[in-house]
Design a protein around this motif. Structure first.
Motif, PDB file in Angstrom:
ATOM      1  N   LEU A  43      -3.857 -11.028 -14.339  1.00  0.00           N
ATOM      2  CA  LEU A  43      -4.508  -9.916 -14.947  1.00  0.00           C
ATOM      3  C   LEU A  43      -5.727 -10.676 -15.783  1.00  0.00           C
ATOM      4  CD1 LEU A  43      -1.450  -7.714 -16.632  1.00  0.00           C
ATOM      5  CD2 LEU A  43      -3.272  -7.233 -14.626  1.00  0.00           C
ATOM      6  N   TYR A  44      -5.248 -11.672 -16.734  1.00  0.00           N
ATOM      7  CA  TYR A  44      -6.345 -12.558 -17.547  1.00  0.00           C
ATOM      8  C   TYR A  44      -7.411 -12.936 -16.478  1.00  0.00           C
ATOM      9  CZ  TYR A  44      -8.366 -16.348 -19.823  1.00  0.00           C
ATOM     10  OH  TYR A  44      -9.150 -17.334 -20.573  1.00  0.00           O
ATOM     11  N   GLU A  45      -7.072 -13.433 -15.385  1.00  0.00           N
ATOM     12  CA  GLU A  45      -8.013 -14.134 -14.362  1.00  0.00           C
ATOM     13  C   GLU A  45      -8.946 -12.883 -13.619  1.00  0.00           C
ATOM     14  OE1 GLU A  45      -5.898 -17.033 -12.063  1.00  0.00           O
ATOM     15  OE2 GLU A  45      -6.091 -18.374 -13.504  1.00  0.00           O
ATOM     16  N   ALA A  46      -8.263 -11.873 -13.677  1.00  0.00           N
ATOM     17  CA  ALA A  46      -8.960 -10.744 -13.001  1.00  0.00           C
ATOM     18  C   ALA A  46      -9.799 -10.130 -13.983  1.00  0.00           C
ATOM     19  CB  ALA A  46      -8.011  -9.825 -12.527  1.00  0.00           C
ATOM     20  N   ARG A 106      -4.404   2.595 -13.244  1.00  0.00           N
ATOM     21  CA  ARG A 106      -4.410   1.311 -12.903  1.00  0.00           C
ATOM     22  C   ARG A 106      -4.069   1.235 -11.266  1.00  0.00           C
ATOM     23  NH1 ARG A 106      -2.897  -1.990 -16.831  1.00  0.00           N
ATOM     24  NH2 ARG A 106      -3.646  -3.621 -15.154  1.00  0.00           N
ATOM     25  N   TRP A 107      -4.530   2.247 -10.609  1.00  0.00           N
ATOM     26  CA  TRP A 107      -4.337   2.282  -9.242  1.00  0.00           C
ATOM     27  C   TRP A 107      -5.518   2.244  -8.552  1.00  0.00           C
ATOM     28  CZ3 TRP A 107       0.495   1.511  -6.875  1.00  0.00           C
ATOM     29  CH2 TRP A 107       1.685   1.308  -7.806  1.00  0.00           C
ATOM     30  N   LEU A 108      -5.633   1.657  -7.389  1.00  0.00           N
ATOM     31  CA  LEU A 108      -6.791   1.608  -6.605  1.00  0.00           C
ATOM     32  C   LEU A 108      -6.591   2.458  -5.350  1.00  0.00           C
ATOM     33  CD1 LEU A 108      -7.716  -2.513  -6.522  1.00  0.00           C
ATOM     34  CD2 LEU A 108      -8.822  -0.434  -7.742  1.00  0.00           C
ATOM     35  N   LYS A 109      -7.705   3.042  -4.825  1.00  0.00           N
ATOM     36  CA  LYS A 109      -7.432   4.016  -3.675  1.00  0.00           C
ATOM     37  C   LYS A 109      -7.998   3.358  -2.495  1.00  0.00           C
ATOM     38  CE  LYS A 109      -8.456   8.898  -2.241  1.00  0.00           C
ATOM     39  NZ  LYS A 109      -9.247  10.125  -2.622  1.00  0.00           N
ATOM     40  N   ILE A 110      -7.498   3.235  -1.550  1.00  0.00           N
ATOM     41  CA  ILE A 110      -7.834   2.549  -0.494  1.00  0.00           C
ATOM     42  C   ILE A 110      -7.942   3.153   0.870  1.00  0.00           C
ATOM     43  CG2 ILE A 110      -7.211   0.269   1.073  1.00  0.00           C
ATOM     44  CD1 ILE A 110      -7.649  -0.294  -1.678  1.00  0.00           C
ATOM     45  N   SER A 111      -9.028   3.037   1.652  1.00  0.00           N
ATOM     46  CA  SER A 111      -9.222   3.672   2.858  1.00  0.00           C
ATOM     47  C   SER A 111      -9.014   2.852   3.887  1.00  0.00           C
ATOM     48  CB  SER A 111     -10.559   4.072   3.194  1.00  0.00           C
ATOM     49  OG  SER A 111     -10.828   4.794   4.615  1.00  0.00           O
ATOM     50  N   ARG A 112      -7.797   3.071   4.576  1.00  0.00           N
ATOM     51  CA  ARG A 112      -7.205   1.994   5.485  1.00  0.00           C
ATOM     52  C   ARG A 112      -6.719   2.532   6.916  1.00  0.00           C
ATOM     53  NH1 ARG A 112      -5.999  -3.413   6.030  1.00  0.00           N
ATOM     54  NH2 ARG A 112      -4.006  -3.954   6.837  1.00  0.00           N
ATOM     55  N   TRP A 162      -2.655   3.745  -1.830  1.00  0.00           N
ATOM     56  CA  TRP A 162      -3.126   3.267  -3.098  1.00  0.00           C
ATOM     57  C   TRP A 162      -2.260   1.867  -3.342  1.00  0.00           C
ATOM     58  CZ3 TRP A 162      -5.600   6.287  -6.535  1.00  0.00           C
ATOM     59  CH2 TRP A 162      -5.844   7.539  -6.133  1.00  0.00           C
ATOM     60  N   ALA A 163      -2.888   1.032  -4.149  1.00  0.00           N
ATOM     61  CA  ALA A 163      -2.401  -0.322  -4.407  1.00  0.00           C
ATOM     62  C   ALA A 163      -2.757  -0.571  -5.720  1.00  0.00           C
ATOM     63  CB  ALA A 163      -3.398  -1.342  -3.739  1.00  0.00           C
ATOM     64  N   ALA A 164      -1.880  -1.238  -6.500  1.00  0.00           N
ATOM     65  CA  ALA A 164      -1.697  -1.519  -7.952  1.00  0.00           C
ATOM     66  C   ALA A 164      -3.004  -2.497  -8.038  1.00  0.00           C
ATOM     67  CB  ALA A 164      -0.543  -2.034  -8.549  1.00  0.00           C
ATOM     68  N   ASP A 165      -3.623  -2.152  -9.182  1.00  0.00           N
ATOM     69  CA  ASP A 165      -4.866  -3.074  -9.702  1.00  0.00           C
ATOM     70  C   ASP A 165      -4.543  -4.432 -10.149  1.00  0.00           C
ATOM     71  OD1 ASP A 165      -4.393  -2.343 -12.242  1.00  0.00           O
ATOM     72  OD2 ASP A 165      -6.709  -1.719 -12.398  1.00  0.00           O
ATOM     73  N   TRP A 166      -3.107  -4.511 -10.530  1.00  0.00           N
ATOM     74  CA  TRP A 166      -2.911  -5.854 -11.146  1.00  0.00           C
ATOM     75  C   TRP A 166      -2.636  -7.042 -10.303  1.00  0.00           C
ATOM     76  CZ3 TRP A 166      -0.239  -1.015 -12.145  1.00  0.00           C
ATOM     77  CH2 TRP A 166       1.310  -1.230 -11.602  1.00  0.00           C
ATOM     78  N   LEU A 180       0.699  -1.259  -0.046  1.00  0.00           N
ATOM     79  CA  LEU A 180      -0.067   0.158   0.001  1.00  0.00           C
ATOM     80  C   LEU A 180       1.004   1.096   0.179  1.00  0.00           C
ATOM     81  CD1 LEU A 180      -2.542  -1.178   2.748  1.00  0.00           C
ATOM     82  CD2 LEU A 180      -2.574  -1.384   0.005  1.00  0.00           C
ATOM     83  N   ARG A 181       0.705   2.069  -0.923  1.00  0.00           N
ATOM     84  CA  ARG A 181       1.752   3.294  -1.247  1.00  0.00           C
ATOM     85  C   ARG A 181       1.143   4.578  -0.907  1.00  0.00           C
ATOM     86  NH1 ARG A 181       6.359   1.482  -3.625  1.00  0.00           N
ATOM     87  NH2 ARG A 181       6.312  -0.657  -4.690  1.00  0.00           N
ATOM     88  N   ALA A 182       1.842   5.559  -0.670  1.00  0.00           N
ATOM     89  CA  ALA A 182       1.516   7.004  -0.116  1.00  0.00           C
ATOM     90  C   ALA A 182       0.720   7.640  -1.715  1.00  0.00           C
ATOM     91  CB  ALA A 182       2.471   7.909   0.121  1.00  0.00           C
ATOM     92  N   SER A 183       1.166   7.239  -2.884  1.00  0.00           N
ATOM     93  CA  SER A 183       0.508   7.583  -3.895  1.00  0.00           C
ATOM     94  C   SER A 183       0.338   6.467  -5.054  1.00  0.00           C
ATOM     95  CB  SER A 183       1.652   8.922  -4.533  1.00  0.00           C
ATOM     96  OG  SER A 183       0.661   9.605  -5.538  1.00  0.00           O
ATOM     97  N   PHE A 184      -0.051   7.205  -6.063  1.00  0.00           N
ATOM     98  CA  PHE A 184      -0.582   5.980  -7.383  1.00  0.00           C
ATOM     99  C   PHE A 184       0.790   5.887  -8.446  1.00  0.00           C
ATOM    100  CE2 PHE A 184      -2.541  10.034  -7.660  1.00  0.00           C
ATOM    101  CZ  PHE A 184      -1.999  10.503  -8.777  1.00  0.00           C
TER     102      PHE A 184
END
Length: 325
Positions: A271-274, A62-68, A74-78, A34-38
């Protein structure tokens, strides 16, 4: 006035497309940074262990914004995850068929190593089990010498039921004893080199090892000249032995390179399975990013990283697009 209004509307559209207001939950199938930015260059605020339930509140590229824990990361969506509709549903899944780690069963895990060990302990039936379920000594086959070994259950797997022993037998036939889940097909030299790369991932970066194991079912040798690549539907990575032997490389460089290549190919499967773009420019860009990040973890301080950062920087240039070769 009209120009200003158009600019304002465009700004709102961009903002809305950059960060969506809808929220949902996902469950991490492997450790997720989980990163500070995308950006992969952003600092890692926290590594969410496999099984964590994350609240997604938005998205940018390609980044997801996470509330935690009261902050937005931010987390990569792949990465490997399963989407669920609510935190309650995610919790229920962890308690039922989705449980795949001893850390949910009988142990307290906090580090990457502990979660990776818990995952593989679960696969090998090594979570705490009632004493009466263990096989009696007389029910286990007696091995007179090593030449008679034909079952992973004789090589460290904890086998209890007939099904366990049957699985162990077939796993032995496809070289899956050492690295559960991945069959290695090829010459002895090929098997040794693949196992060396998997060993390196397992020992140095357990989270990337789990990522590879959960993405690939088979690594096999291809005839010389047939190229290399992954068959996503069959979860199979094929390459010629020559790809693993480079005269100009020294030390553990070939093993480091191949370990990162396993991450790259496993990424295409994930990626394919997602249901995400897994080939072409988008797929290769995402998987090259993953490969670079795994190399940074495998070889901290290495600035060259086999030239992959330069390749990523120029990936939209047709001359750098290796997948067209």
């Amino acid at each position: 006035m009209k120009v200003r209004l158009i600019a304002t509307v465009l700004g709102l559209i961009i903002l809305c497309s950059a960060v969506s207001a809808q929220g949902y939950y996902l469950r991490a199938n492997s450790n997720i940074n989980l990163r500070a930015s995308f950006s992969l260059d952003a600092n890692v605020v926290e590594t969410a262990p496999a099984g964590s339930v994350l609240h997604v509140v938005g998205q940018f590229n390609r980044w997801l914004k996470i509330s935690r824990n009261g902050q937005e990361v931010w987390a990569a969506d792949w990465l490997s995850y399963t989407r669920v509709e609510s935190s309650e549903e995610a919790g229920a899944q962890q308690q039922t068929a989705q449980v795949d780690n001893c850390c949910f069963v009988d142990r307290q895990c906090s580090t990457d190593d502990e979660w990776a060990a818990g995952y593989w302990a679960f696969q090998n039936n090594q979570c705490t089990a009632p004493a009466q379920t263990q096989l009696s000594p007389s029910s286990q086959p007696v091995i007179a010498d090593s030449s008679q070994v034909d079952n992973c259950c004789h090589l460290g797997w904890q086998c209890i039921s007939d099904e366990d022993w049957s699985t162990g037998f077939y796993a032995f036939q496809t070289n899956q004893c050492k690295h559960w889940g991945i069959a290695i097909e090829g010459s002895e030299a090929f098997v040794i080199r693949v196992e060396a790369a998997l060993d390196m991932l397992k020992n140095r970066t357990p989270n990337w090892y789990a990522y590879v194991i959960s993405g690939l079912d088979k690594v096999k040798v291809n005839p010389a000249g047939s190229g290399h690549g992954v068959y996503v539907r069959g979860r199979t990575y094929g390459l010629p032995l020559s790809r693993l032997i480079r005269e100009e490389w020294h030390g553990d460089a070939p093993t480091v390179w191949f370990a990162s290549a396993l991450v790259h190919e496993a990424c295409h499967v994930h990626l394919y399975e997602a249901g995400l773009p897994h080939s072409g420019l988008e797929g290769e860009r995402a998987c090259l990013q993953m490969q670079i990040e795994s190399l940074q973890a495998l070889n901290p301080g290495d600035q060259h990283l086999f030239g992959f950062p330069v390749l990523l920087q120029n990936i939209e240039n047709r001359e750098y697009q290796w997948w067209h070769d």
